[in-house]
Design an enzyme around this catalytic site. Structure first.
Site, PDB file in Angstrom:
ATOM      1  N   GLN A  41       2.376   7.966  14.369  1.00  0.00           N
ATOM      2  CA  GLN A  41       1.265   7.328  13.654  1.00  0.00           C
ATOM      3  C   GLN A  41       0.334   6.579  14.596  1.00  0.00           C
ATOM      4  OE1 GLN A  41       4.560   6.783  13.427  1.00  0.00           O
ATOM      5  NE2 GLN A  41       5.017   4.883  12.342  1.00  0.00           N
ATOM      6  N   LYS A  56       0.843  -1.192   0.000  1.00  0.00           N
ATOM      7  CA  LYS A  56       0.000   0.000   0.000  1.00  0.00           C
ATOM      8  C   LYS A  56       0.880   1.243   0.000  1.00  0.00           C
ATOM      9  CE  LYS A  56      -0.618   0.220   5.034  1.00  0.00           C
ATOM     10  NZ  LYS A  56       0.177   1.444   5.240  1.00  0.00           N
ATOM     11  N   LYS A  88       0.787  -0.357   9.819  1.00  0.00           N
ATOM     12  CA  LYS A  88       1.949   0.243   9.152  1.00  0.00           C
ATOM     13  C   LYS A  88       1.717   1.731   8.860  1.00  0.00           C
ATOM     14  CE  LYS A  88       4.358  -3.548   8.904  1.00  0.00           C
ATOM     15  NZ  LYS A  88       3.652  -4.179  10.025  1.00  0.00           N
ATOM     16  N   ASP A  89       2.829   2.431   8.585  1.00  0.00           N
ATOM     17  CA  ASP A  89       2.794   3.874   8.328  1.00  0.00           C
ATOM     18  C   ASP A  89       1.869   4.219   7.162  1.00  0.00           C
ATOM     19  OD1 ASP A  89       5.580   5.155   9.720  1.00  0.00           O
ATOM     20  OD2 ASP A  89       5.541   3.004   9.378  1.00  0.00           O
ATOM     21  N   LYS A  90       1.324   5.431   7.212  1.00  0.00           N
ATOM     22  CA  LYS A  90       0.523   5.931   6.101  1.00  0.00           C
ATOM     23  C   LYS A  90       1.414   6.553   5.030  1.00  0.00           C
ATOM     24  CE  LYS A  90      -3.161   9.077   4.714  1.00  0.00           C
ATOM     25  NZ  LYS A  90      -4.241   9.995   5.134  1.00  0.00           N
TER      26      LYS A  90
END
Length: 688
Positions: free
Chosen positions: A436, A312, A341-343
Site C-alpha cells: 500500500q 473508513k 491506513k490500508d484501503k
C-alpha cells in the site's frame, strides 16, 4: 486478495524480496472483503481507537520498541543516530550530550527570575504553538534547518557553502505571523525571523553566536528565550562571574545589542556552596513591555482543532481526507493523522481537523456514511497530530481458502500453519514497507512518481500522476482524456469534487501550462505533505531492496560495518541482531561500511541519483533520511481456525482441516510503521 499471486505482478511490493525464515508456509486468500482485514490504531496511552477509546491499555511486548522513523522526520530530533559496528564492537552512543550541573540563584521577591540553565515559563506553550501553526512537513524541514545551522557553527566547514535562509512561505494572517515569530524564537533562540511581503524568512541569529563567545551556549540559549518571552517583572541572571573585565564585556554586549529593551546591573550573590560572588542581572525596561500584545488577545484568536476517530472502509486515508475536506469546506492540509491506513480494509484511526468545530463535524455524519466513513469520539483538542504519534496498530485478519503450498505434501495443513505462525513469532520478519506504500494495484506506482520528482522531471511526473487504471469510472475517464488531449480545463469539469489533489494540480496546469515551469507550479499547488509522499515512496522502495540484498548477502547475523542502535535506544533485552538498521536514503544519513553500503551507491546511480542531494528546491522538498530496523516482531499474537461459516474449531485434537471451507483468524499488534501484509507474507511464504 489472493495469497498465491505470482511475484512481480502489479500490486505486489516492487521487486522480488527475500524472506527471514525457511518454513514451508501455505496458501490462502487475504482481504476477500473489508471485514476480513480490520486495523485499529493503538493510541499513546495503549488504548484501541474503535467506536470508543475506553479500551484496556495494551503493551506491545516485553522488548521496548526501537524509535521508529515515519517520514518525514529529522534524524537530529527523534531518530537515534546508529553506530557503525566495528571489529572492536565499541557500542557507545554517538554525540551523547553531557550537561554539567548548573548553579542556582534564589529569585528576588515579587519577581520571576530566570537563571542560566533554566527555561523561562511559557516555553512549553510556545513550542506547542509552533507545532500547531506549521504543517507537519514544514515543521520537520524547519527542525532540519535549525540542526544544520548548529552543525555548521560547531564544525570547521564554511557556512557560506550551505543555505543560510529558510522560507516558511507566505503567512497571510497577521496574528498567525506574530505567533510563528514568537514560537520559532522560543524553540530556537539561535535563529531569527523576518517578514518579507507576508513571507516569513528564518535565518541564523548572529547575536547568539557572538554571545556564545562571552558566555556558555546554555546561558546564551536561555537568555534569548528570556528576551523573547517578555514576561512582566521577570529577570534573568547570568552565572556568577568573579572576573570584572569579563563582566564588563558582557554588560557592553547586552547594552549594545539589546539596550532599548533591557538594562543590566551587577549584584553580589551567594552560590550553592555559600560563596560570595558577583552576577549580572538583566531586567526589562518598563516601556519595552508596554509594546507587547496582551496574551489574552493571542489566546482569543487561536485556531480551532477538533479531534475524532475515523472509521473508513475501502478507502485510502488521503482519499478519505479529500472527501472530508470537500464536505467541510477546508483544505486537505488542515487534517493531521498519525499514519496512512490500508484501503482494502476497515480501519480506525485518530485524526484532527483544523478550523472545524465539533458541532460542524457532527453535521456531516450522515453524508460521509454514504462514502464508507463514520466519525466517533468527536472532541476539541489543542493542536494537530504528528506522524508516528501512536503506540502501534492492532490487526484482526481472516485468511480464507487455506491450502498447502502446491509442492508440499509432507504434513497436514493445520501443522503447517501452526509451524509458520510460531516460527515468525519467534524469529520476527523483515520490516519491509508494504504494497500500500506504493499504490496497491495501480498501473503506475507512487515510487515512480517520486523518482521523476527527484530527477526534476516535472512533466513526466504529471503524466505518471494522471495515468489511468484499467477501469471505466468517471475518474479514470477524466485521466484518460487528459493524457490524450492535454486539456486541463476540460478535465477539471469531468472530475468529481472529492478529487481535490487532481483538481488543484489541473487548475495550476490550466493557468501556467503543461511545460516544465507550469508543471512545477502545478506540483507546488498541492499540499507539501502530498508532494513529499511520492518521494518517500521511492525512498521506501530503495529501503526494501536494500533489506532484501542485506539478507541475501549476510542473512540475519550482524556483520562488521553494519549500523546498529545503541542499547540506550532499544532497551536491555534487545539482542545485537535486532538492533541492526538500514538508512532511508536522504542527505543526512550514513551508509553501512560493507557490501550493503556499496549496493546503495550502485542502486542510486542506476536511477540517475548518484549525485542527488535529496533536495528539490523548486518544490520545497527536503529529505534528510532516517534509519529503520531490519527486523520486527509480532506482539500479543493469538490465532484459531474457522470452518463451516466461520464456526471456530474447539480443540487442537480435531481432524485435518477441510480445505474447501477452512479459514484462519489472526489477531496481533505491530509497532508503528510496520505492515501486517508484510508479516503475513513472511508467515504464508507467498506474495500478497
Amino acid at each position: 486478495m489472493s495469497g498465491v499471486w505470482p511475484r512481480g505482478r502489479t500490486g505486489t511490493m516492487p521487486g522480488v524480496l527475500s524472506m527471514r525464515s525457511n518454513h514451508a508456509g501455505f496458501q490462502g486468500s487475504v482481504k476477500t472483503s473489508a471485514n476480513d482485514f480490520i486495523v485499529t490504531e493503538i493510541d499513546t496511552l495503549g488504548r484501541l481507537l474503535s467506536e470508543s477509546t475506553a479500551k484496556t491499555p495494551r503493551a506491545l511486548g516485553d522488548t521496548p520498541a526501537a524509535p521508529e522513523s515515519c517520514y518525514p522526520q529529522s534524524p537530529c530530533r527523534s531518530c537515534p543516530e546508529p553506530l557503525e559496528l566495528r571489529r572492536e564492537e565499541v557500542l557507545g552512543p554517538f554525540n551523547s550530550p553531557s550537561h554539567a550541573p548548573v548553579e542556582g540563584l534564589s529569585p528576588a521577591k515579587g519577581s520571576t527570575e530566570h537563571v542560566a540553565g533554566t527555561a523561562p515559563e511559557g516555553g512549553h506553550h510556545e513550542v506547542g504553538t509552533l507545532d500547531s501553526l506549521l504543517d507537519e512537513s514544514v515543521n520537520e524541514l524547519l527542525n532540519q534547518f535549525a540542526c544544520n545551522i548548529k552543525d555548521w557553527w560547531d564544525s570547521e566547514h564554511d557556512p557560506a557553502a550551505h543555505p543560510t535562509e529558510f522560507s516558511l512561505g507566505p503567512v497571510l494572517d497577521k496574528r498567525n505571523r506574530a505567533d510563528l515569530h514568537s514560537a520559532i524564537r522560543q524553540k530556537f533562540p539561535f535563529l531569527m525571523t523576518v517578514t518579507k511581503n507576508n513571507e516569513i524568512i528564518v535565518k541564523a541569529n548572529t547575536d547568539y553566536k557572538q554571545l556564545c563567545q562571552l558566555v556558555s551556549e546554555e546561558e546564551a540559549f536561555d537568555f534569548l528565550k528570556f528576551l523573547d518571552a517578555k514576561l512582566e517583572n521577570s529577570k534573568f541572571s547570568f552565572k556568577p562571574d568573579g572576573n570584572k573585565e569579563h563582566r564588563k564585556a558582557v554588560h557592553h554586549f547586552v547594552s549594545q545589542k539589546f539596550g532599548k529593551l533591557v538594562e543590566t546591573k551587577s549584584f553580589s550573590v551567594t552560590d550553592l556552596n555559600g560563596q560570595q560572588n558577583v552576577a549580572i542581572i538583566v531586567r526589562f525596561r518598563e516601556k519595552s513591555l508596554s509594546r507587547k500584545r496582551p496574551a489574552a488577545d493571542c489566546q482569543e484568536k487561536q485556531d480551532i482543532y477538533t479531534g475524532f476517530t475515523l472509521r473508513k472502509e475501502n478507502l485510502e486515508t488521503l482519499e478519505a481526507i479529500s472527501y472530508l475536506s470537500s464536505e467541510l469546506g477546508v483544505l486537505p492540509s488542515d487534517f493531521s493523522y498519525t499514519g496512512i491506513k490500508d484501503k482494502k480494509a476497515i480501519t480506525y484511526q485518530a485524526m484532527v481537523v483544523k478550523k472545524v468545530t465539533p458541532e460542524r463535524l457532527k453535521e456531516i455524519g450522515s453524508t460521509i456514511e454514504k462514502k464508507g466513513m463514520k466519525v466517533y469520539n468527536i472532541h476539541s483538542v489543542c493542536q494537530h497530530l504528528r506522524l508516528g504519534q501512536l503506540k502501534g496498530n492492532h490487526f484482526d485478519i481472516i485468511v480464507r481458502d487455506l491450502k498447502p503450498q502446491s509442492n508440499d505434501f509432507s504434513a497436514d495443513l493445520k501443522e503447517r500453519i501452526s509451524e509458520a505462525i510460531e516460527n515468525v513469532k519467534t524469529k520476527g520478519f523483515v520490516n519491509y514497507f508494504g504494497p500500500q506504500r506504493f499504490g496497491h494495484g495501480q498501473n503506475v506506482q507512487t515510487d515512480q512518481i517520486g523518482l521523476a520528482l527527484l530527477n526534476e522531471e516535472m512533466v513526466k511526473a504529471v503524466k505518471l500522476f494522471f495515468t489511468p487504471e484499467d477501469t471505466d469510472d468517471p475518474v479514470n475517464q477524466a485521466k484518460r482524456y487528459f493524457l490524450q488531449s492535454d486539456d486541463a480545463k476540460g478535465t477539471l469539469a469531468m472530475l468529481p469534487e472529492f478529487k481535490v489533489r487532481e483538481k488543484m494540480l489541473l487548475r495550476a496546469l490550466n493557468r501556467y501550462g503543461l511545460h516544465h515551469e507550469g508543471c512545477t507550479r502545478g506540483w507546488l499547488s498541492i499540499p507539501h505533505s502530498m508532494r513529499i509522499f511520492y518521494v518517500h515512496a521511492y525512498c521506501s522502495k530503495i529501503w526494501n531492496e536494500a533489506a532484501s540484498f542485506r539478507f541475501l548477502t549476510y542473512g540475519s547475523k550482524v556483520m562488521e560495518g553494519d549500523l546498529v542502535l545503541s542499547e540506550d535506544n532499544v532497551g536491555e533485552n534487545s539482542s545485537l541482531n535486532d538492533r541492526v538498521v538500514l538508512p532511508m536514503v536522504g542527505h543526512s544519513i550514513k551508509y553501512p561500511n560493507n557490501k550493503v553500503g556499496q549496493w546503495y551507491h550502485e542502486r542510486l546511480a542506476k536511477d540517475g541519483l548518484q549525485t542527488c542531494s535529496f533536495r528539490v528546491s523548486a518544490l520545497q522538498l527536503n529529505t534528510p533520511g532516517c534509519y529503520r530496523n531490519i527486523l520486527k516482531y509480532i506482539h500479543n499474537l493469538s490465532y484459531h481456525f474457522l470452518e463451516d461459516n466461520e464456526k471456530a474449531i474447539k480443540t487442537e485434537e480435531d481432524s485435518h482441516l477441510n480445505e474447501s471451507k477452512a479459514s484462519l483468524l489472526l489477531s496481533f499488534d505491530l509497532d508503528p510503521s510496520c505492515y501486517a501484509t508484510v508479516c503475513l507474507r513472511e508467515i504464508m511464504k507467498c506474495e500478497l
